[in-house]
Design a protein around this motif. Structure first.
Motif, PDB file in Angstrom:
ATOM      1  N   VAL A  10       0.865  -1.104   0.104  1.00 17.32           N
ATOM      2  CA  VAL A  10      -0.160   0.012  -0.016  1.00 17.32           C
ATOM      3  C   VAL A  10       0.711   1.211  -0.148  1.00 17.32           C
ATOM      4  O   VAL A  10       2.026   1.356   0.589  1.00 17.32           O
ATOM      5  CB  VAL A  10      -0.771  -0.045   1.286  1.00 17.32           C
ATOM      6  N   PHE A  11       0.276   2.261  -0.632  1.00 15.07           N
ATOM      7  CA  PHE A  11       1.137   3.403  -0.648  1.00 15.07           C
ATOM      8  C   PHE A  11       2.245   3.421  -1.915  1.00 15.07           C
ATOM      9  O   PHE A  11       3.193   3.836  -1.602  1.00 15.07           O
ATOM     10  CB  PHE A  11       1.514   4.060   0.549  1.00 15.07           C
ATOM     11  N   THR A  12       1.961   2.600  -2.725  1.00 16.49           N
ATOM     12  CA  THR A  12       3.050   2.281  -3.794  1.00 16.49           C
ATOM     13  C   THR A  12       2.363   1.791  -4.998  1.00 16.49           C
ATOM     14  O   THR A  12       1.318   1.432  -4.782  1.00 16.49           O
ATOM     15  CB  THR A  12       4.202   1.117  -3.504  1.00 16.49           C
ATOM     16  N   GLY A  52      -5.986   5.184   7.101  1.00 17.86           N
ATOM     17  CA  GLY A  52      -4.738   5.375   6.870  1.00 17.86           C
ATOM     18  C   GLY A  52      -4.568   3.981   5.697  1.00 17.86           C
ATOM     19  O   GLY A  52      -5.311   3.522   4.797  1.00 17.86           O
ATOM     20  N   HIS A  53      -3.229   3.508   5.661  1.00 15.08           N
ATOM     21  CA  HIS A  53      -2.982   2.304   4.775  1.00 15.08           C
ATOM     22  C   HIS A  53      -4.099   1.125   4.944  1.00 15.08           C
ATOM     23  O   HIS A  53      -4.352   0.533   3.904  1.00 15.08           O
ATOM     24  CB  HIS A  53      -1.554   1.909   4.827  1.00 15.08           C
ATOM     25  N   ALA A 109       4.214   3.124   6.318  1.00 17.07           N
ATOM     26  CA  ALA A 109       3.552   4.254   5.639  1.00 17.07           C
ATOM     27  C   ALA A 109       2.613   4.471   6.466  1.00 17.07           C
ATOM     28  O   ALA A 109       1.804   3.369   6.866  1.00 17.07           O
ATOM     29  CB  ALA A 109       3.118   3.859   4.380  1.00 17.07           C
ATOM     30  N   THR A 110       2.065   5.641   6.865  1.00 19.76           N
ATOM     31  CA  THR A 110       1.032   6.046   7.908  1.00 19.76           C
ATOM     32  C   THR A 110       0.197   7.061   7.546  1.00 19.76           C
ATOM     33  O   THR A 110       0.484   8.231   7.761  1.00 19.76           O
ATOM     34  CB  THR A 110       1.705   6.374   9.334  1.00 19.76           C
ATOM     35  N   GLY A 111      -0.813   6.623   6.991  1.00 19.96           N
ATOM     36  CA  GLY A 111      -1.708   7.861   6.368  1.00 19.96           C
ATOM     37  C   GLY A 111      -2.390   8.551   7.495  1.00 19.96           C
ATOM     38  O   GLY A 111      -2.647   9.671   7.470  1.00 19.96           O
ATOM     39  N   ILE A 137       3.312   8.917   0.138  1.00 23.32           N
ATOM     40  CA  ILE A 137       1.971   9.122   0.412  1.00 23.32           C
ATOM     41  C   ILE A 137       1.610  10.743  -0.089  1.00 23.32           C
ATOM     42  O   ILE A 137       2.444  11.511   0.163  1.00 23.32           O
ATOM     43  CB  ILE A 137       1.966   9.440   1.906  1.00 23.32           C
ATOM     44  N   ARG A 138       0.697  10.766  -0.861  1.00 21.05           N
ATOM     45  CA  ARG A 138      -0.009  12.131  -1.303  1.00 21.05           C
ATOM     46  C   ARG A 138      -0.565  12.664  -0.416  1.00 21.05           C
ATOM     47  O   ARG A 138      -1.652  12.299   0.083  1.00 21.05           O
ATOM     48  CB  ARG A 138      -0.318  11.856  -2.550  1.00 21.05           C
TER      49      ARG A 138
END
Length: 294
Positions: free
Chosen positions: A11-13, A76-77, A231-233, A269-270
């Motif tokens: 995730v986030f990729t 988050g992710h 990765a931490t949304g 992360i955008r």
């Protein structure tokens, strides 16, 4: 013996074997709490999401747990990967929604914005506006992260607790070298989180003029059993809101945050701060799928 379909995503990729790993289990009804805990512990990733379509509500529902039996409720992710999975598998999760698209995590309604990039679904999740709800003394976080007091001298910014859905600690550090040298003293971080009322510790630096990214970050959250998250949304949203309030970034403009470099799972992360909330966006790819047995 009951079987459930499961999937593992990065995730986030947009590339396999990067990003934040997430296991997703498709269920047809709520499980017992012990089953959620057992399955999440069996996968062992930072979070496992359980998803199903609630016909009576007309909404795709998500519940997420850590291996340490903690339920995660933010966008988050854990949520991004679940929604991306549904889109990649072409599940009709918006069939009863006219216009605006949204999903639920636990009982929280999360608005979505869905586009496509490079042949993959690109999902934006809208968090609430960021609120600064407290501060933590520098010396406490210096001891808990193995850094010196001077390592936190970045633009005069304080170490603040910032919340959208989840309250995380925003920790500015002066350089990439200081960020790299940080460690997680689990006992001290847990003690600080309990004392001051935050969940995770989000270290970040903006001090890399040659980079195209807004910030590079690291996330420690021993309070829920996460040593370091790729990765931490739920922390990237508060960081974007905090930087916008400081006047460092503008509203309605896309920025990128890089996380996961130091655990060999680089993630992008955008973020985009709007007047009424913060959009946290990214994509996901499926790495594996199979059956599990209850």
């Amino acid at each position: 013996m009951k079987q459930l379909d499961y999937y593992v995503l990065d995730v986030f990729t947009d590339s396999r074997y990067k990003g934040n790993q997430l296991s997703v289990v498709y269920i047809d009804h709520e499980l017992d709490l012990e089953q959620y805990h057992n399955i999440s512990r069996e996968f062992g990733y930072s979070e496992t999401s359980f998803v199903y379509y609630a016909e009576e509500e007309g909404v795709f529902k998500v519940r997420s747990f850590t291996p340490a039996k903690f339920e995660v409720t933010g966008a988050g992710h854990n949520l991004l990967g679940a929604v991306c999975l549904a889109l990649l598998k072409k599940w009709d999760i918006f069939k009863k929604q006219d216009g605006a698209q949204w999903v639920k995590i636990e009982d929280l309604k999360i608005p979505l914005k869905i586009t496509e990039e490079n042949g993959l679904p690109y999902v934006g999740m809208k968090q609430r506006p960021a609120r600064v709800i407290g501060k933590v003394p520098t010396e406490i976080i210096a001891e808990a992260t193995g850094l010196e007091i001077g390592d936190f001298e970045l633009n005069g910014w304080a170490i603040n607790i910032v919340q959208t859905e989840v309250a995380h600690l925003m920790v500015p550090v002066k350089s990439l070298s200081a960020l790299k040298n940080a460690i997680s003293n689990k006992a001290l971080l847990k003690k600080a989180s309990e004392q001051f009322g935050f969940e995770g510790c989000y270290l970040f630096t903006t001090n890399d003029p040659a980079s195209e990214i807004l910030a590079e970050s690291r996330f420690f959250n021993p309070s829920v059993g996460i040593d370091e998250d790729p990765a931490t949304g739920t922390a990237a949203g508060p960081l974007a809101g905090y930087l916008e309030q400081l006047g460092y970034i503008n509203q309605n403009q896309d920025y990128r945050i890089l996380q996961g470099t130091y655990v060999n799972q680089p993630s992008t992360i955008r973020v985009n701060v709007a007047a009424d909330g913060i959009w946290v966006s990214g994509s996901s790819v499926i790495v594996m799928e199979g059956k599990l047995f209850l």
